[in-house]
Design a protein around this motif. Structure first.
Motif, PDB file in Angstrom:
ATOM      1  N   ARG A  14      -0.846  15.669  -7.441  1.00 33.54           N
ATOM      2  CA  ARG A  14       0.608  16.038  -6.604  1.00 33.54           C
ATOM      3  C   ARG A  14       0.888  15.095  -5.686  1.00 33.54           C
ATOM      4  NH1 ARG A  14      -1.065  22.524  -5.586  1.00 33.54           N
ATOM      5  NH2 ARG A  14      -2.616  22.657  -7.662  1.00 33.54           N
ATOM      6  N   PRO A  15       2.226  15.272  -5.293  1.00 39.59           N
ATOM      7  CA  PRO A  15       2.792  14.335  -4.119  1.00 39.59           C
ATOM      8  C   PRO A  15       2.422  14.782  -2.973  1.00 39.59           C
ATOM      9  CG  PRO A  15       4.504  15.441  -5.226  1.00 39.59           C
ATOM     10  CD  PRO A  15       3.284  15.895  -6.191  1.00 39.59           C
ATOM     11  N   GLY A  16       2.039  16.313  -2.859  1.00 40.80           N
ATOM     12  CA  GLY A  16       1.967  16.660  -1.486  1.00 40.80           C
ATOM     13  C   GLY A  16       3.391  17.109  -0.651  1.00 40.80           C
ATOM     14  N   LEU A  17       3.380  17.666   0.370  1.00 38.62           N
ATOM     15  CA  LEU A  17       4.468  17.893   1.178  1.00 38.62           C
ATOM     16  C   LEU A  17       5.173  16.681   1.931  1.00 38.62           C
ATOM     17  CD1 LEU A  17       6.396  20.217   1.790  1.00 38.62           C
ATOM     18  CD2 LEU A  17       4.931  20.966   3.771  1.00 38.62           C
ATOM     19  N   ASN A  18       4.347  16.071   2.688  1.00 36.72           N
ATOM     20  CA  ASN A  18       4.732  15.096   3.504  1.00 36.72           C
ATOM     21  C   ASN A  18       5.191  13.758   2.691  1.00 36.72           C
ATOM     22  OD1 ASN A  18       4.933  13.152   5.525  1.00 36.72           O
ATOM     23  ND2 ASN A  18       3.675  14.198   6.941  1.00 36.72           N
ATOM     24  N   PRO A  19       6.348  13.360   2.750  1.00 34.06           N
ATOM     25  CA  PRO A  19       6.550  12.099   2.296  1.00 34.06           C
ATOM     26  C   PRO A  19       5.863  10.747   2.549  1.00 34.06           C
ATOM     27  CG  PRO A  19       8.545  12.832   3.349  1.00 34.06           C
ATOM     28  CD  PRO A  19       7.324  13.829   3.670  1.00 34.06           C
ATOM     29  N   GLU A  20       5.146  11.078   3.548  1.00 28.03           N
ATOM     30  CA  GLU A  20       4.370   9.859   4.157  1.00 28.03           C
ATOM     31  C   GLU A  20       3.232   9.593   3.185  1.00 28.03           C
ATOM     32  OE1 GLU A  20       3.121   9.684   8.495  1.00 28.03           O
ATOM     33  OE2 GLU A  20       4.917  11.166   8.646  1.00 28.03           O
ATOM     34  N   PHE A  21       2.788  10.533   2.300  1.00 24.70           N
ATOM     35  CA  PHE A  21       1.731  10.487   1.616  1.00 24.70           C
ATOM     36  C   PHE A  21       2.061   9.348   0.415  1.00 24.70           C
ATOM     37  CE2 PHE A  21       0.615  15.270   2.537  1.00 24.70           C
ATOM     38  CZ  PHE A  21      -0.103  14.815   3.704  1.00 24.70           C
ATOM     39  N   ALA A  22       3.258   9.723  -0.017  1.00 23.65           N
ATOM     40  CA  ALA A  22       3.856   8.838  -1.264  1.00 23.65           C
ATOM     41  C   ALA A  22       4.104   7.320  -0.642  1.00 23.65           C
ATOM     42  CB  ALA A  22       5.006   9.423  -1.976  1.00 23.65           C
ATOM     43  N   THR A  23       4.587   7.206   0.674  1.00 26.25           N
ATOM     44  CA  THR A  23       4.724   6.051   0.943  1.00 26.25           C
ATOM     45  C   THR A  23       3.250   5.213   1.347  1.00 26.25           C
ATOM     46  OG1 THR A  23       6.697   6.911   2.323  1.00 26.25           O
ATOM     47  CG2 THR A  23       5.544   4.867   3.148  1.00 26.25           C
ATOM     48  N   ALA A  24       2.368   5.996   1.727  1.00 27.04           N
ATOM     49  CA  ALA A  24       0.916   5.223   2.006  1.00 27.04           C
ATOM     50  C   ALA A  24       0.522   4.939   0.510  1.00 27.04           C
ATOM     51  CB  ALA A  24      -0.025   6.292   2.540  1.00 27.04           C
ATOM     52  N   ALA A  25       0.637   5.713  -0.299  1.00 25.62           N
ATOM     53  CA  ALA A  25       0.335   5.479  -1.937  1.00 25.62           C
ATOM     54  C   ALA A  25       0.859   4.208  -2.472  1.00 25.62           C
ATOM     55  CB  ALA A  25       0.311   6.616  -2.722  1.00 25.62           C
ATOM     56  N   GLN A  26       2.208   4.126  -2.064  1.00 28.24           N
ATOM     57  CA  GLN A  26       3.021   3.009  -2.343  1.00 28.24           C
ATOM     58  C   GLN A  26       2.376   1.753  -1.694  1.00 28.24           C
ATOM     59  OE1 GLN A  26       6.678   3.755  -3.148  1.00 28.24           O
ATOM     60  NE2 GLN A  26       7.250   1.831  -3.837  1.00 28.24           N
TER      61      GLN A  26
END
Ligand code: AMP
Length: 194
Positions: A14-26
């Motif tokens: 799942r992406p999780g709540l905080n958009p920083e998680f997807a930024t870090a994954a990217q």
């Protein structure tokens, strides 16, 4: 051409709540691809898993997905992987992911991520492998886990040497650099005997 290095990434489906998680994954996927590396991961297309795989592919890296057939049937598999291995069981999957990796990196995630991280950590402390392990503590997601582990050291269920087997950092690039550098220096023994 062989990849320069291979990073096994564990992260949320799942992406999780905080958009920083997807930024870090990217950032993780882009760095792997831009440096001629290979991503090994669970082969899913959802959440942070899909983000890291897509970013690696976009940056020109190889992506090895390893997924059990039960999850493929639920249509979770990422069909654009450079290699997509469909295996019989979760055990086969985890063995192949570990075998194909030079280093392991856990991003924010849920129970699947926790289990994968703790498993390779356990294997490492028992001497089954010598591959570096990283924990990406994006936006303090793992602060409470790290606090709990510190409490376990204080209560003498864990030793400092065991804690030293995991490198944690909030910055994806600095952590990846350290892990890949340590992996290149290590002898990379095989995990065949697990
Ligand atoms: P979780 O952190 O609970 O979302 O689980 C993610 C981790 O478990 C990933 O690193 C995968 O290896 C595995 N996993 C869990 N769910 C899936 C899924 N739907 N598709 C592929 N892999 C998954």
């Amino acid at each position: 051409m062989n990849p320069a290095f291979s990073v096994c990434v564990y992260c949320g489906s799942r992406p999780g709540l905080n958009p920083e998680f997807a930024t870090a994954a990217q950032e993780v996927g882009s760095w792997i691809g831009e440096h001629g590396g290979q991503l090994v991961y669970g082969g899913g297309r959802g959440g942070l898993m899909g983000v890291v795989a897509d970013a690696t592919l976009r940056a020109g890296g190889r992506v090895v997905g390893v997924i059990p057939k039960a999850l493929v049937e639920k249509e979770c598999a990422h069909r654009d992987c450079t290699e997509l291995h469909i295996v019989d069981t979760m055990h086969d999957r985890k063995g192949m992911m570990a075998e194909r990796a030079d280093t392991f990196l856990a991003l924010p995630g849920g129970i699947g991520t926790f289990e994968e991280l703790f498993e390779v950590w356990t294997w490492r402390q028992l001497g089954y492998h010598d591959k570096p392990i990283g924990l990406l503590n994006t936006a303090g997601y793992y602060d409470k886990l790290l606090g709990f582990l510190k409490a376990s050291v204080e209560q003498q269920f864990l030793g400092d040497w065991q804690m030293d087997l995991i490198r944690s950092d909030t910055d994806p690039v600095s952590l990846l650099k350290k892990l890949v550098e340590a992996a290149v220096l290590s002898t990379k023994p095989r995990l065949d005997e697990i």
